[in-house]
Design a protein around this motif. Structure first.
Motif, mmCIF file in Angstrom:
data_model
loop_
_atom_site.group_PDB
_atom_site.id
_atom_site.type_symbol
_atom_site.label_atom_id
_atom_site.label_comp_id
_atom_site.label_asym_id
_atom_site.label_seq_id
_atom_site.Cartn_x
_atom_site.Cartn_y
_atom_site.Cartn_z
ATOM 1 N N ASP A 124 0.922 -1.379 0.124
ATOM 2 C CA ASP A 124 -0.379 0.019 -0.376
ATOM 3 C C ASP A 124 0.620 1.799 -0.066
ATOM 4 N N ALA A 175 -6.739 -1.613 9.575
ATOM 5 C CA ALA A 175 -8.518 -1.389 8.630
ATOM 6 C C ALA A 175 -7.984 -0.416 8.401
ATOM 7 N N CYS A 229 -6.240 -0.163 4.993
ATOM 8 C CA CYS A 229 -6.636 -0.303 3.691
ATOM 9 C C CYS A 229 -7.971 0.505 3.290
ATOM 10 N N CYS A 230 -8.244 0.889 4.088
ATOM 11 C CA CYS A 230 -9.519 2.220 3.672
ATOM 12 C C CYS A 230 -9.379 3.223 3.077
ATOM 13 N N THR A 289 -5.745 3.745 1.850
ATOM 14 C CA THR A 289 -5.836 3.455 0.231
ATOM 15 C C THR A 289 -7.197 2.909 -0.838
ATOM 16 N N PHE A 290 -7.843 2.633 -0.469
ATOM 17 C CA PHE A 290 -8.664 2.261 -1.550
ATOM 18 C C PHE A 290 -9.435 4.033 -1.437
ATOM 19 N N GLY A 335 -5.882 -1.925 -2.716
ATOM 20 C CA GLY A 335 -6.519 -1.370 -1.400
ATOM 21 C C GLY A 335 -7.371 -2.667 -0.241
ATOM 22 N N PRO A 336 -8.299 -3.160 -1.004
ATOM 23 C CA PRO A 336 -9.124 -4.174 0.318
ATOM 24 C C PRO A 336 -8.265 -5.124 0.439
ATOM 25 N N LEU A 368 -7.621 -6.301 4.055
ATOM 26 C CA LEU A 368 -8.396 -6.522 5.209
ATOM 27 C C LEU A 368 -8.510 -8.280 5.328
#
Length: 470
Positions: free
Chosen positions: A43, A102, A105-106, A108-109, A205-206, A209
């Protein structure tokens, strides 16, 4: 360097402390943290492949891009790391890491939806805040899972993940860009039309998770006092006054260790951020091909360098050299210097990649010697906060200024993006030399601090600060 033996180099397990390495609990934890760190660096590093399209779409200069890659991310990472380090010494470490995973990742999305420089900077700052949970948790858990004589190899194996993650970010990003071809926009279900570079963030991104259940399964060991005695509660964490007093009394040891590691971090992060663009601008390689080849070089050279640095410093430590971690850092910087000077001046892309790979092999040692050095300088109950302070310096300066240094040289000294190679040729060897000097200057105070760091540390700020390890 002096062969002074410390208890840190040849300890024995206390009967009250179970050997988690025998049951496999500790090594399972290393595997989980390895996977999480890979997602973190994927990421973090994928953006170095996307510099040209981001500049074109958002109208940015090299310096502005470097602020997003480095400063915006790193300052958020560094500032958030300080309170995170304090929490790591008090709360559930798997829970803290899960929350951070969490968040990054969010964010990055969300980078896949930005339409302006401020939006991109804000999303990248969110990634930095989330990733700030990683290293304080890792340093603290590995310190409790492993006895001192096994920490070097444990940190080395874990640290390989940073280079695997960096390489995978470049390889995976290159594969995505190659698959998308020359299409400027892609129509996605539900989301609609997005730019090609935004698709990379939306895809990577996701994925991280998926590691959440693994993190929640990690063993949370009983907190240890110095001397490997389980502590009764987190309330015994040293107070802020005690921590500040300890740092003040050993400022030269911490300063030299932090400076040497940070300067090598500037060298690695700065050159890595610009290497794909350097290959494109200087040798005309397509960005997907440049990312693929440099990604492979990073995985191999970085992994071998981390393991070598951990093994060499570990053997020196077992031989009684308590300054082994900092000494190896200095030697690695000296060895990296000629390659840092040579690769930007290479006549062909293959030679440049080979030189950069050799440089990365040596600079990778800090991934082991830096973190374990902090472990040795700080008493056990200060490790979470000590790791956070180290990361504040390491990332606040190394990660933020490394990419920006080469961008500023390119934009404001040489005044031409085609002169990126000159910026690398000037800045890279200078950073390697400065790192070596900082390490060797600090060997004596480092030895003095390590031999005293295992003395009992006061639990509360209200205790007499004179009783802090001197």
């Amino acid at each position: 360097m002096s062969p002074l033996r410390s208890d840190a180099s040849s300890p024995s397990l206390s009967p009250s402390r179970p050997d988690l390495t025998r049951s496999g609990v500790a090594w399972y934890g290393v595997l989980v943290l390895f996977v999480v760190q890979i997602f973190s660096f994927v990421d973090r590093q994928a953006m170095s492949l996307l510099i040209a399209p981001i500049k074109a779409d958002l109208g940015l200069s090299d310096t502005q891009v470097s602020l997003v890659i480095g400063l915006g991310f790193a300052l958020a990472y560094a500032v958030a790391g300080l309170p995170v380090g304090r929490l790591v010494d008090r709360l559930s470490r798997p829970a803290i890491l899960t929350a951070g995973l969490a968040l990054w990742c969010c964010c990055t999305f969300l980078c896949g939806f930005v339409r302006s420089f401020p939006q991109l900077a804000l999303a990248r700052s969110g990634v930095g805040i989330g990733e700030a949970t990683g290293t304080p948790v890792v340093v603290s858990l590995l310190g409790d899972w492993f006895p001192p004589q096994k920490r070097g190899i444990a940190f080395a194996i874990f640290a390989v993940s940073a280079y695997v993650g960096t390489g995978l970010a470049l390889v995976a990003g290159s594969a995505i860009l190659h698959a998308l071809g020359a299409q400027p926009t892609i129509a996605l279900p539900v989301i609609g039309a997005v730019r090609t570079w935004q698709v990379v963030f939306l895809l990577i991104g996701p994925v991280g998770l998926l590691a959440v259940p693994l993190v929640l399964s990690l063993h949370e060991p009983r907190r240890l006092r110095d001397g490997s005695r389980p502590s009764a509660s987190a309330a015994e964490t040293p107070g802020l006054r005690a921590v500040l007093t300890y740092y003040r009394r050993h400022w030269s040891a911490f300063a030299s260790q932090h400076a040497a590691s940070t300067l090598l971090a500037m060298l690695f992060y700065g050159t890595s951020a610009w290497m794909p663009e350097f290959l494109r601008r200087t040798y005309g390689l397509p960005i997907a091909q440049a990312g693929l080849w440099f990604g492979c070089v990073t995985v191999v050279a970085g992994s071998l360098g981390v393991l070598t640095g951990g093994l060499v410093s570990g053997r020196m430590l077992k031989g009684g050299y308590v300054d082994a971690r900092l000494c190896v850092t200095g030697l690695a910087a000296l060895c990296a210097l000629p390659f840092a000077a040579a690769f930007p001046n290479a006549a062909a892309s293959g030679s440049a990649l080979a030189g950069a790979g050799a440089m990365i092999f040596f600079t990778a040692s800090i991934s082991t010697t830096g973190s374990t050095g902090v472990q040795e300088l700080a008493p056990a109950r200060m490790r979470g906060l000590a790791a956070a302070v180290y990361l504040f310096v390491f990332n606040g300066i190394g990660l933020s200024l490394g990419p920006s240094l080469f961008a500023i040289l390119t934009d404001h000294v040489f005044g031409d993006e085609g002169q990126l190679w000159r910026a690398l040729a000037v800045g890279a060897p200078a950073l390697a030399f400065a790192a070596a000097a900082a390490a060797f200057v600090g060997l004596a105070p480092y030895r003095a601090c390590v031999t005293r760091s295992e003395e009992p540390c006061p639990a509360r700020a209200s205790e007499d600060p004179a009783s802090v390890t001197a």
